[in-house]
Design an enzyme around this catalytic site. Structure first.
Site, PDB file in Angstrom:
ATOM      1  N   SER A   1       2.174 -59.746  30.998  1.00  9.12           N
ATOM      2  CA  SER A   1       1.863 -59.529  32.450  1.00  9.12           C
ATOM      3  C   SER A   1       1.521 -61.099  32.860  1.00  9.12           C
ATOM      4  O   SER A   1       0.901 -61.826  32.174  1.00  9.12           O
ATOM      5  CB  SER A   1       0.794 -58.744  32.779  1.00  9.12           C
ATOM      6  OG  SER A   1      -0.451 -59.188  32.172  1.00  9.12           O
ATOM      7  N   ASP A   2       1.588 -61.449  34.156  1.00 11.90           N
ATOM      8  CA  ASP A   2       1.193 -62.507  34.674  1.00 11.90           C
ATOM      9  C   ASP A   2      -0.335 -62.197  34.810  1.00 11.90           C
ATOM     10  O   ASP A   2      -0.764 -61.082  34.654  1.00 11.90           O
ATOM     11  CB  ASP A   2       1.766 -63.026  36.086  1.00 11.90           C
ATOM     12  CG  ASP A   2       1.566 -64.318  36.177  1.00 11.90           C
ATOM     13  OD1 ASP A   2       0.540 -64.883  35.879  1.00 11.90           O
ATOM     14  OD2 ASP A   2       2.147 -64.840  37.314  1.00 11.90           O
ATOM     15  N   TRP A   3      -1.090 -63.225  34.780  1.00 16.80           N
ATOM     16  CA  TRP A   3      -2.693 -63.076  34.717  1.00 16.80           C
ATOM     17  C   TRP A   3      -3.253 -62.051  35.854  1.00 16.80           C
ATOM     18  O   TRP A   3      -2.936 -62.570  36.981  1.00 16.80           O
ATOM     19  CB  TRP A   3      -3.471 -64.189  34.769  1.00 16.80           C
ATOM     20  CG  TRP A   3      -3.549 -64.873  33.301  1.00 16.80           C
ATOM     21  CD1 TRP A   3      -4.734 -65.459  32.746  1.00 16.80           C
ATOM     22  CD2 TRP A   3      -2.387 -64.881  32.272  1.00 16.80           C
ATOM     23  NE1 TRP A   3      -4.532 -65.771  31.512  1.00 16.80           N
ATOM     24  CE2 TRP A   3      -2.968 -65.443  31.035  1.00 16.80           C
ATOM     25  CE3 TRP A   3      -1.189 -64.570  31.925  1.00 16.80           C
ATOM     26  CZ2 TRP A   3      -2.526 -65.767  29.677  1.00 16.80           C
ATOM     27  CZ3 TRP A   3      -0.647 -64.688  30.905  1.00 16.80           C
ATOM     28  CH2 TRP A   3      -1.322 -65.437  29.625  1.00 16.80           C
TER      29      TRP A   3
END
Ligand SMILES: *[C@@H]1O[C@H](CO)[C@@H](O)[C@H](O)[C@H]1NC(C)=O
Ligand SMILES: *[C@@H]1O[C@H](CO)[C@@H](O)[C@H](O)[C@H]1NC(C)=O
Ligand SMILES: *[C@@H]1O[C@H](CO)[C@@H](O)[C@H](O)[C@H]1NC(C)=O
Ligand SMILES: *[C@@H]1O[C@H](CO)[C@@H](O)[C@H](O)[C@H]1NC(C)=O
Ligand SMILES: *[C@@H]1O[C@H](CO)[C@@H](O)[C@H](O)[C@H]1NC(C)=O
Ligand SMILES: *[C@@H]1O[C@H](CO)[C@@H](O)[C@H](O)[C@H]1NC(C)=O
Ligand SMILES: *[C@@H]1O[C@H](CO)[C@@H](O)[C@H](O)[C@H]1NC(C)=O
Ligand SMILES: *[C@@H]1O[C@H](CO)[C@@H](O)[C@H](O)[C@H]1NC(C)=O
Ligand SMILES: *[C@@H]1O[C@H](CO)[C@@H](O)[C@H](O)[C@H]1NC(C)=O
Ligand SMILES: *[C@@H]1O[C@H](CO)[C@@H](O)[C@H](O)[C@H]1NC(C)=O
Ligand SMILES: *[C@@H]1O[C@H](CO)[C@@H](O)[C@H](O)[C@H]1NC(C)=O
Ligand SMILES: CC(=O)N[C@H]1CO[C@H](CO)[C@@H](O)[C@@H]1O
Length: 760
Positions: A280-282
């Site tokens: 996932s993106d952060w």
């Protein structure tokens, strides 16, 4: 892998090929909805012997793990890296270190600041693209970083003012695909896992995340546009072997990208045969069970909605144990695919507030950074051979962008801006070498234009006058040349408000009003309109200096003085005015709880839209001048032996990157390029294809050749099945058409030199 019947096929039964009968794609039934595609295909390692061997090791590792240990390999923990995958101390597996970003490791010392993705693309040079990935990868390896959070292929650049357009190549999927492919190869040849991002449709910053108003923006994109435009470059990255893919922040067809089963299970892991892991993106994870079942494999930067909850979900059957096993197998397969089990250096990333040993990973990367820096400069105006400069003795320099800094930095780690600098341009912040946010880098030093020009003027026994601050500088009458430096800043987390600013335009006009030989250099994070002064009679030369990284001044001087003949070309259209980009100018500022952004323009972004609408740009896509001139001749098209059956064969297994026959070369197009000027130079010849039913011209090849004066070189463009195909939304396949295709070779998308057709 199993073939999953997707609802998209049902949706698109209404339409043959393109969306026949619909002039407005958002009226196609179920537009803006994301069909369910379950379950997640298990990674199998079928793509190649190397993947198969990696899967064997990954399965053996998995077999030793306890349930808790498996869970630990799906999530991040606080640690020294930007992302720290959980460890398995019992088996001496210390987890994986993830670091930003695409243009240099962000944060630590003794690393290089590379040019930004957009600058690299402006070189149109595959060898530089590979060298960039390789040298950057060596730095990641040297610091013991397992996963490099790049390259970027999305945002593609749909919206001219979007904040992150400069991180990746630009709004053309073909060149973006080539660059992603070369950078992934280079990085992974250095041993680091490349994480191609952002999958998918992360085309604006405004409301990219949920906030007090409601959910994030939903990018609503039809199936044809998904394939032909936004997912296209990821196919190249996957084919090159990318071990990781990052899912994006925003919603895609009303389902968050990190829980979008159509995108992750369907497109990425089934159609494109992805063997590695999705991270996932952060803070992009918005739910637990849905992300797990949609195909997310790792959540960052912490446990997010997983951790204990994932443990419960697997225990109660909401997420199958097979899915958990697949998450871990995929992650470990990438680790083994890159042979990171074999004495990979341990991560050495330190906080700048802690004294630590020096670990210098820069090697001689300054050389390639300087070369790419020079090759990415684009000369767009050069009256009467103003450039190259001929050792002028009296040089005047103006503008905030000429020198490193004019005021103290508020944050030394965010050179040239950052999340905290929320404005569309940065008057007094100094020369711009990279954009802001997580895609920024940590320069060990910056060669400013002022420094490099000064060194050159000293060598020429000349003198300099300069003024970096005044809004109305006064050039001395003796100035042989007046150089004006301006920039256009952009950053992750906000979109730009304009494509130009009055302060900078006035500065240029002020100098040009007093100096008959005014040369403008413009560092910009994305498109920047220049019509306020481009036709001014005293503006004799203009260089788009891009975002060149730490060697900025050297790279510029190489071009200004003719040590390097400019060959860079624009990777986006420069319009005459902001409004010419139409609906593709601004991000959607939708204040509703479920904001929508309909991509109704389909594949018609950037030059495709300007061509269709007959809008004359100031400088078109692919444009750039040289100190010499080139003539084009001898166009030839040779058909290869490969099959031109309508669809790729049905009974061939998918490998990472998609159906393998998509890469079969069907035609070899060649042409001759003659240098008809008086100095050596390099030309970037471009092939544009007219596919029936598609935009009049789409880039489908480019080739850079260096040619001595009076000499001729051959350029060659290999057209693959995918290059010639259109996505068939009914058959859910790439399809060739029994028809005539236009083949045009040009020096830009509008400077067309040679024409022919090919018949399938
Ligand atoms: C397309 O259709 C949608 C939904 O009916 C409508 O909101 C939009 O304005 C239409 N766009 C155009 C360009 O007609
Ligand atoms: C987007 O498309 C949907 C579905 O067709 C439509 O209902 C909506 O009005 C459109 N929104 C805009 C802003 O055009
Ligand atoms: C999970 O990873 C963390 C962080 O590396 C580590 O402290 C912990 O011991 C690991 N847990 C297990 C069960 O191995
Ligand atoms: C872990 O490393 C230690 C120290 O190097 C070694 O003694 C031990 O055998 C290793 N354990 C495993 C399971 O590899
Ligand atoms: C270019 O040079 C020629 C010959 O010296 C001169 O006549 C012409 O005015 C110049 N053009 C510009 C735009 O300065
Ligand atoms: C060009 O520069 C000269 C000074 O060298 C100035 O006299 C002239 O007015 C300038 N032209 C314009 C259009 O500003
Ligand atoms: C969007 O573009 C228009 C010009 O076409 C401009 O007037 C408007 O202010 C822009 N909005 C934003 C938020 O940038
Ligand atoms: C393409 O054609 C040119 C000219 O005949 C030739 O030199 C080149 O090797 C060919 N490329 C491929 C891959 O066949
Ligand atoms: C090919 O070019 C001709 C002439 O410009 C044009 O009429 C035709 O539509 C083009 N065909 C395709 C497939 O783009
Ligand atoms: C190129 O060829 C022309 C005509 O033969 C000749 O006059 C000229 O000197 C040549 N230029 C160079 C740089 O060799
Ligand atoms: C290519 O074809 C088009 C359409 O026939 C024509 O207008 C154009 O001049 C041609 N270009 C070249 C370089 O022959
Ligand atoms: C960090 C810093 O110096 N920021 C300045 C950059 O320029 C803008 C616009 O002039 C200033 O407002 C900032 O303070």
């Amino acid at each position: 892998m199993k073939v999953l019947l997707s609802v998209a096929a049902v949706v698109t039964l209404f339409a043959k090929h393109a969306y026949a009968g619909y002039t407005n794609v958002s009226e196609v039934p179920l537009y803006g909805l994301s069909p369910p595609v379950y379950p997640t295909p298990e990674g199998e390692g079928n793509s190649s012997p190397a993947w198969a061997a990696a899967y064997t090791k990954a399965r053996a590792f998995l077999a030793q793990l306890t349930f808790e240990e498996k869970l630990n390999l799906t999530r991040g923990y606080t640690g020294t890296c930007v992302g720290n995958l959980g460890s398995v101390p019992r088996l001496n597996f210390s987890g994986l270190c993830f670091e930003d970003a695409p243009a240099g490791i962000r944060g630590p010392g003794f690393v290089s600041a590379f040019p930004a993705g957009t600058h690299l693309a402006s070189t149109w040079d595959k060898e530089y693209m590979y060298a960039y990935g390789k040298t950057l990868g060596e730095e990641y390896y040297g610091k013991g970083v397992n996963v490099a959070l790049g390259p970027v292929g999305g945002p593609l650049g749909r919206l001219a003012r979007a904040g992150r357009n400069w991180e990746g190549p630009g709004p053309d999927p073909y060149i973006t695909g080539v660059q992603m492919e070369e950078v992934v190869k280079g990085m992974q040849d250095a041993g680091v896992i490349a994480c191609s991002k952002h999958f998918l449709f992360n085309e604006q910053e405004y409301r990219r995340l949920p906030n007090e108003l409601g959910e994030s923006i939903s990018s609503n994109v039809d199936d044809l546009t998904l394939h032909e435009l936004y997912a296209w470059p990821f196919m190249n990255a996957l084919r090159a072997g990318t071990g990781a893919v990052m899912c994006s922040y925003q919603r895609a067809n009303n389902s968050y990208a990190c829980q979008n089963s159509k995108l992750l299970n369907g497109i990425l892991k089934t159609e494109f045969g992805f063997e590695g892991f999705v991270v996932s993106d952060w803070q992009a994870q918005q739910s637990g069970v849905s992300t797990a079942n949609a195909g997310l494999d790792i959540v960052m930067p912490d446990g997010g909605f997983w951790g204990k909850n994932l443990s419960e979900a697997v225990t109660n059957g909401s997420v199958s144990i097979d899915r958990l096993n697949d998450m871990v197998t995929r992650t470990m397969a990438s680790f083994y695919y890159l042979n990171q089990n074999d004495s990979y250096p341990s991560a050495q990333i330190y906080s700048p507030t802690v004294q630590h040993p020096i670990l210098d990973v820069r090697g001689d990367h300054d050389k390639v950074i300087r070369e790419i820096g020079a090759a990415g400069h684009v000369l767009v105006k050069n009256v009467n051979k103003t450039l190259p400069l001929k050792a002028p003795r009296f040089v005047s320099i103006f503008g905030y962008d000429a020198e490193v800094k004019a005021v103290p930095w508020t944050n030394p780690l965010r050179y040239g801006g950052g999340y905290e600098v929320n404005f569309g341009w940065n008057t007094f912040n100094g020369t711009l070498i990279v954009g802001g946010g997580s895609g920024s880098n940590s320069p060990p030093y910056v060669i400013s234009p002022f420094k490099a020009i000064q060194d050159r003027v000293i060598a020429d026994r000349g003198i300099l006058r300069w003024d970096f601050f005044s809004e109305n500088p006064v050039p001395e009458a003796n100035s042989e040349v007046c150089l004006v430096f301006i920039n256009a800043y952009a950053s992750e987390s906000f979109d730009r408000l304009t494509l130009s600013d009055e302060f900078s335009d006035n500065l240029v006009l002020d100098v040009a009003g007093q100096c008959a030989n005014t040369v403008v250099v413009l560092h910009s994070a994305g498109a920047r309109v220049v019509d306020a002064w481009i036709e001014h009679e005293n503006v004799t030369a203009v260089i788009f200096g891009g975002l060149p990284g730490q060697e900025s001044g050297h790279a510029l001087v190489d071009v200004l003085y003719g040590d390097v003949n400019p060959s860079g070309k624009l990777i986006h259209t420069i319009a005459k005015k902001d409004e010419d980009y139409g609906n593709l100018l601004n991000s959607t500022v939708d204040q509703s709880a479920f904001p929508q952004q309909n991509f109704t323009e389909g594949v018609y972004i950037d030059y495709r839209a300007f061509d269709r609408d007959g809008i004359e740009p100031r400088f078109e896509f692919g444009y750039g001048l040289s100190y010499t001139e080139f003539a084009y001749s001898n166009l030839s098209v040779v058909q290869s032996g490969a099959s031109t059956a309508e669809y790729p064969s049905a009974n061939v297994s998918i490998v990472q990157g998609g159906h393998p026959e998509l890469w079969d070369v069907l035609f070899n197009v060649t042409a001759s390029i003659t240098n008809v000027g008086d100095v050596a130079g390099a030309e970037i010849a471009q092939l544009y294809l007219g596919i029936p039913g598609a935009p009049i011209r789409q880039l489908r090849g480019f080739d850079k050749v260096s040619v001595q004066p009076n000499a001729t070189a051959q350029v060659s463009f290999l057209l693959t099945r995918r290059d010639l195909s259109a996505w068939d939304v009914v058959a859910q396949k790439w399809q060739l058409q029994a028809a005539e295709y236009n083949v045009t070779i040009g020096a830009s998308s509008r400077d067309l030199r040679l024409n022919t057709t090919l018949q399938i």
